[in-house]
Motif scaffolding. Sequence first.
Motif, PDB file in Angstrom:
ATOM      1  N   GLN A  54       0.824  -1.202   0.000  1.00 37.65           N
ATOM      2  CA  GLN A  54       0.000   0.000   0.000  1.00 37.65           C
ATOM      3  C   GLN A  54       0.864   1.260   0.000  1.00 37.65           C
ATOM      4  N   SER A  55       1.993   1.225   0.729  1.00 37.55           N
ATOM      5  CA  SER A  55       2.921   2.358   0.720  1.00 37.55           C
ATOM      6  C   SER A  55       3.487   2.574  -0.675  1.00 37.55           C
ATOM      7  N   LEU A  56       3.826   1.474  -1.334  1.00 39.74           N
ATOM      8  CA  LEU A  56       4.360   1.587  -2.694  1.00 39.74           C
ATOM      9  C   LEU A  56       3.300   2.101  -3.662  1.00 39.74           C
ATOM     10  N   VAL A  57       2.051   1.679  -3.475  1.00 40.79           N
ATOM     11  CA  VAL A  57       0.966   2.157  -4.336  1.00 40.79           C
ATOM     12  C   VAL A  57       0.811   3.674  -4.204  1.00 40.79           C
ATOM     13  N   ALA A  58       0.944   4.182  -2.961  1.00 40.36           N
ATOM     14  CA  ALA A  58       0.837   5.628  -2.748  1.00 40.36           C
ATOM     15  C   ALA A  58       1.932   6.369  -3.511  1.00 40.36           C
ATOM     16  N   ARG A  59       3.143   5.823  -3.505  1.00 44.17           N
ATOM     17  CA  ARG A  59       4.240   6.461  -4.235  1.00 44.17           C
ATOM     18  C   ARG A  59       4.034   6.356  -5.739  1.00 44.17           C
ATOM     19  N   VAL A  60       3.500   5.229  -6.198  1.00 48.29           N
ATOM     20  CA  VAL A  60       3.201   5.098  -7.630  1.00 48.29           C
ATOM     21  C   VAL A  60       2.219   6.179  -8.058  1.00 48.29           C
ATOM     22  N   ASN A  61       1.156   6.358  -7.265  1.00 49.28           N
ATOM     23  CA  ASN A  61       0.170   7.390  -7.591  1.00 49.28           C
ATOM     24  C   ASN A  61       0.805   8.783  -7.559  1.00 49.28           C
ATOM     25  N   GLY A  62       1.737   8.996  -6.590  1.00 50.94           N
ATOM     26  CA  GLY A  62       2.428  10.283  -6.513  1.00 50.94           C
ATOM     27  C   GLY A  62       3.260  10.553  -7.750  1.00 50.94           C
ATOM     28  N   PHE A  63       3.988   9.545  -8.215  1.00 49.71           N
ATOM     29  CA  PHE A  63       4.804   9.729  -9.417  1.00 49.71           C
ATOM     30  C   PHE A  63       3.936   9.974 -10.648  1.00 49.71           C
ATOM     31  N   GLU A  64       2.785   9.300 -10.715  1.00 50.36           N
ATOM     32  CA  GLU A  64       1.897   9.523 -11.855  1.00 50.36           C
ATOM     33  C   GLU A  64       1.374  10.960 -11.860  1.00 50.36           C
ATOM     34  N   ARG A  65       1.031  11.477 -10.660  1.00 49.71           N
ATOM     35  CA  ARG A  65       0.551  12.858 -10.587  1.00 49.71           C
ATOM     36  C   ARG A  65       1.689  13.837 -10.870  1.00 49.71           C
ATOM     37  N   ALA A  66       2.898  13.505 -10.402  1.00 48.82           N
ATOM     38  CA  ALA A  66       4.050  14.365 -10.670  1.00 48.82           C
ATOM     39  C   ALA A  66       4.302  14.468 -12.170  1.00 48.82           C
ATOM     40  N   ARG A  67       4.091  13.361 -12.899  1.00 41.13           N
ATOM     41  CA  ARG A  67       4.225  13.418 -14.362  1.00 41.13           C
ATOM     42  C   ARG A  67       3.257  14.435 -14.945  1.00 41.13           C
ATOM     43  N   GLY A  68       2.050  14.459 -14.396  1.00 40.90           N
ATOM     44  CA  GLY A  68       1.078  15.449 -14.865  1.00 40.90           C
ATOM     45  C   GLY A  68       1.535  16.868 -14.573  1.00 40.90           C
ATOM     46  N   ASN A  69       2.127  17.078 -13.372  1.00 41.30           N
ATOM     47  CA  ASN A  69       2.651  18.406 -13.035  1.00 41.30           C
ATOM     48  C   ASN A  69       3.733  18.833 -14.017  1.00 41.30           C
ATOM     49  N   VAL A  70       4.636  17.907 -14.304  1.00 38.64           N
ATOM     50  CA  VAL A  70       5.749  18.210 -15.204  1.00 38.64           C
ATOM     51  C   VAL A  70       5.234  18.522 -16.606  1.00 38.64           C
ATOM     52  N   GLN A  71       4.248  17.766 -17.061  1.00 39.40           N
ATOM     53  CA  GLN A  71       3.693  18.022 -18.391  1.00 39.40           C
ATOM     54  C   GLN A  71       3.037  19.399 -18.455  1.00 39.40           C
ATOM     55  N   SER A  72       2.353  19.796 -17.378  1.00 43.80           N
ATOM     56  CA  SER A  72       1.741  21.133 -17.343  1.00 43.80           C
ATOM     57  C   SER A  72       2.811  22.215 -17.374  1.00 43.80           C
ATOM     58  N   ALA A  73       3.890  22.006 -16.603  1.00 44.46           N
ATOM     59  CA  ALA A  73       4.978  22.983 -16.600  1.00 44.46           C
ATOM     60  C   ALA A  73       5.622  23.087 -17.975  1.00 44.46           C
ATOM     61  N   ALA A  74       5.787  21.946 -18.642  1.00 45.82           N
ATOM     62  CA  ALA A  74       6.368  21.967 -19.986  1.00 45.82           C
ATOM     63  C   ALA A  74       5.479  22.754 -20.949  1.00 45.82           C
ATOM     64  N   ASP A  75       4.173  22.608 -20.792  1.00 43.60           N
ATOM     65  CA  ASP A  75       3.251  23.375 -21.636  1.00 43.60           C
ATOM     66  C   ASP A  75       3.389  24.872 -21.367  1.00 43.60           C
ATOM     67  N   ALA A  76       3.530  25.244 -20.076  1.00 39.76           N
ATOM     68  CA  ALA A  76       3.702  26.660 -19.730  1.00 39.76           C
ATOM     69  C   ALA A  76       4.994  27.207 -20.321  1.00 39.76           C
ATOM     70  N   VAL A  77       6.062  26.415 -20.255  1.00 34.96           N
ATOM     71  CA  VAL A  77       7.341  26.841 -20.832  1.00 34.96           C
ATOM     72  C   VAL A  77       7.202  27.058 -22.331  1.00 34.96           C
ATOM     73  N   ASN A  78       6.474  26.179 -23.001  1.00 34.93           N
ATOM     74  CA  ASN A  78       6.283  26.329 -24.448  1.00 34.93           C
ATOM     75  C   ASN A  78       5.534  27.615 -24.775  1.00 34.93           C
ATOM     76  N   VAL A  79       4.533  27.945 -23.946  1.00 34.94           N
ATOM     77  CA  VAL A  79       3.788  29.189 -24.161  1.00 34.94           C
ATOM     78  C   VAL A  79       4.716  30.394 -23.990  1.00 34.94           C
ATOM     79  N   ALA A  80       5.518  30.377 -22.910  1.00 35.49           N
ATOM     80  CA  ALA A  80       6.442  31.489 -22.658  1.00 35.49           C
ATOM     81  C   ALA A  80       7.470  31.614 -23.772  1.00 35.49           C
ATOM     82  N   ASP A  81       8.003  30.488 -24.222  1.00 32.10           N
ATOM     83  CA  ASP A  81       9.020  30.534 -25.267  1.00 32.10           C
ATOM     84  C   ASP A  81       8.437  31.057 -26.574  1.00 32.10           C
TER      85      ASP A  81
END
Length: 631
Positions: A54-81
């Motif tokens: 269950q602890s590992l599942v929580a971290r898996v879900n965290g990494f999946e959400r972090a991927r979403g954060n990173v993708q959003s940031a990449a989109d923001a960088v593309n807009v700024a660039d």
Amino acid sequence: MSFSFSLASNGAANAARSALDNTTEQLTNEARQLASGLRINSAADDPSGLAISQSLVARVNGFERARGNVQSAADAVNVADGALASVTDILTRIRTLAVEASSSIESTGDRANLQAEVSQLLLEIDRISQSVNFNGQPLLDGSHAGFVPAVAASVTVQANSVLATNAGPPGSNFGDLVANVQTIPAYQRPIYYNAVTQNVPASTAPQTVTVGSTVGLLPGDTLVPAGYNGPAIQVLGVNAATDSITAIFPQALSNGAQIRNDVNGSLANAVTPGENVVSITGTAQPLYVGQQLQLPFPPNPEVVTVQQVLGPTTFVADFTYAHSAGDYIGSSHFDGIAGGSGPGAYTITYGTVSNPSPPGQQVDIIDAGNFPAGVYIGTVLSYTSTSYTLSLPTAFPSGAYALAPVGNGTVSNTYDGSIKLQVVNTGVSIAVQESFYNTATQQQATSATLLAPGSTSALFDGVSITLGSFTSADLGSTAYVKALQATAAQENPEAPALELLAGASEGETVALSLPAVTTQQLRVATISLVAGAGSDPTLAAEDAIGQSDFAIQSVLAERAGLGAFSVRLREDESNDALAALNLQASVSSIRDLQVGAATTRFTQTRIEEQVGTAVLAQANALPETFLALFR
């Protein structure tokens, strides 16, 4: 265990039923595992395994959400660039217009028309900086600038004519109109005050002479005898081990004669506000370009900077106030230190002086009872408008005095602007005339001081320029120097950088700083292709080229930073995906069922259940055997 016949109970049947119950429970659990595909369906199946998975599942879900954060940031960088790409195109167009306006063929009306387009383009840059956003978060208006590092003052030779003579010492660039350019150093040269300890004959050849101390003396220094009543002494070398100097002594000195390198005298002529040619009393004064001199007495105390040295006691400087002939002028503070002081910090309070030395400045400390050998070096620790605190290296039981240079080192690059140098014929000689265009005020000024070949001056904006060896063959040759003032670091606590959680754990954040790209921040808000008051109609446009170059480089540097951040985001996303995959594999190895082995166990358990059922049936028939005894 043995069972005896009994009418009250059937021990064999009870034992068979108990074994069958266990088998049935095991069969039920194995059926549940096969149906779900999981080895662990409840905490009872494997308490520690369930907790770990269950602890590992929580971290898996965290990494999946972090991927979403990173993708959003990449989109923001593309807009700024994308927005910065538009700003780059606009600045490039402004530079092109400035190049066109720099031609003297263009009329004033032509430049005004070009400026009309420049003004609209500048408005568009500001509109882009204010309007670009991602998900409601502004990107380029400075709202998320974060920490902005300081920018040092700089001077750059933008254009430099090669002289017709192309002559100069080997390895030098005296074949160019501008041979050397630099900002005035922040610190003044250390003050040296000592004495020769032998008789010195006059000679034009170098002599090695012992002195009381070489502390604070540097090769290249200019010294004068005490009283400033003799020609200057040029120091060629310093030997601290033997307390001796190698120098040219044009005048004979007696053993014990004092020598020093600070300016100390009175104005030989009155001065008015603005640029003045000034003479100081005495036969020689150790003047140099960039030196700061103070006129300390009321009603108008001020510090001026030597812009050009014209002779042993004559220089050019820009004054804020008028001063009368006879007013004191000097380059050093001469301050007493009370007996019993030191070692450690000691504060000196001024009376009329208001320009103390900055922290780090070297100070000569002279033991009055042990001169000329008793000379020590102290350092300024801090200062205020009326005092400075210095470190005393040793104790001074009988008192001492300190000699510190005037000035707090703030003379360099006060403004953004451009300096133009042009070889002209004065009717008497061939000289260089220097003009300055102030970007902020859009005004230009031309110095009345004409510069000779090989001379060094700092007529405008704290920029020291050494000229090459030009002649009449170089009439009309020009050079342009771009000056950019320093900007201080900005903490921006009210405009923090954007932060995103790029990992599965608390604190795994990355920050994205997005400085403002307003025309003010890019230093192009006041550029103009139409010259202000002055004689050169193209100087404003030349300055606009330099300002545009700075702005373009600033935007390109920001785009490069965003590109590098995008690469980092891609690596973050890849790492998050890989971490989630590996952790999911770990969860699977803990919780998932090994179907092959489980099927084998399930078949075996079913057989055991069938056998148990048959045995229970036979055990239940045992009482009938007991009844046969009554027949």
